[in-house]
Motif scaffolding. Structure first.
Motif: not given
Length: 147
Positions: A78-89
């Motif tokens: 499925r498509p992945t996004s870095w946004q959630l990981s970056a926002l969580s960091m």
């Protein structure tokens, strides 16, 4: 009721929904406890401090699960996004910074970053609720038909 057309929501998605909601509610409670402390209820400083400690744990769990969610999505094709990981960091860094500023009694940046963290918590919840949805079961079929 789940059918073959309705994919199950991964546990990581559920944990992200819970942590993002909990983080937002606790961040709003921080603003309330700080406001009541400033108006004279000195005992709420202890509550404010305790919530801040719990917030850092929630933020850490959210970051770990966001990374796991991204890996789970990648493995499932499925498509992945870095946004959630970056926002969580960013949420974790801001929360840890808030604890340091609060302990040092550096009030002006502490309040500013607290308000910014509340806004960021709303954005994270929005991303979790819109980006971390399960893919429709017929998405591969539709993609094949488009070729």
């Amino acid at each position: 009721m789940l059918t073959e057309e309705t994919p199950a929501v991964p546990w990581t998605t559920w944990v992200l929904r819970v942590t993002a909601t909990l983080f937002l509610l606790m961040t709003l409670a921080q603003g309330l406890s700080a406001g009541l402390f400033v108006t004279g209820d000195v005992d709420l400083l202890t509550v404010h401090s305790a919530i801040g400690g719990i917030l850092s744990v929630v933020a850490l769990v959210q970051l770990v699960v966001a990374v796991l969610e991204r890996r789970t999505r990648r493995r499932a094709g499925r498509p992945t996004s870095w946004q959630l990981s970056a926002l969580s960091m960013l949420v974790l860094l801001m929360t840890v910074g808030q604890i340091g500023l609060g302990m040092a009694r550096v009030v002006a940046p502490h309040v500013f970053i607290g308000v910014t963290t509340a806004a960021l918590a709303m954005l994270v919840l929005l991303v979790v609720l819109t980006d971390a949805r399960p893919a429709p079961a017929d998405a591969p079929a539709l993609a094949g038909e488009a070729r």
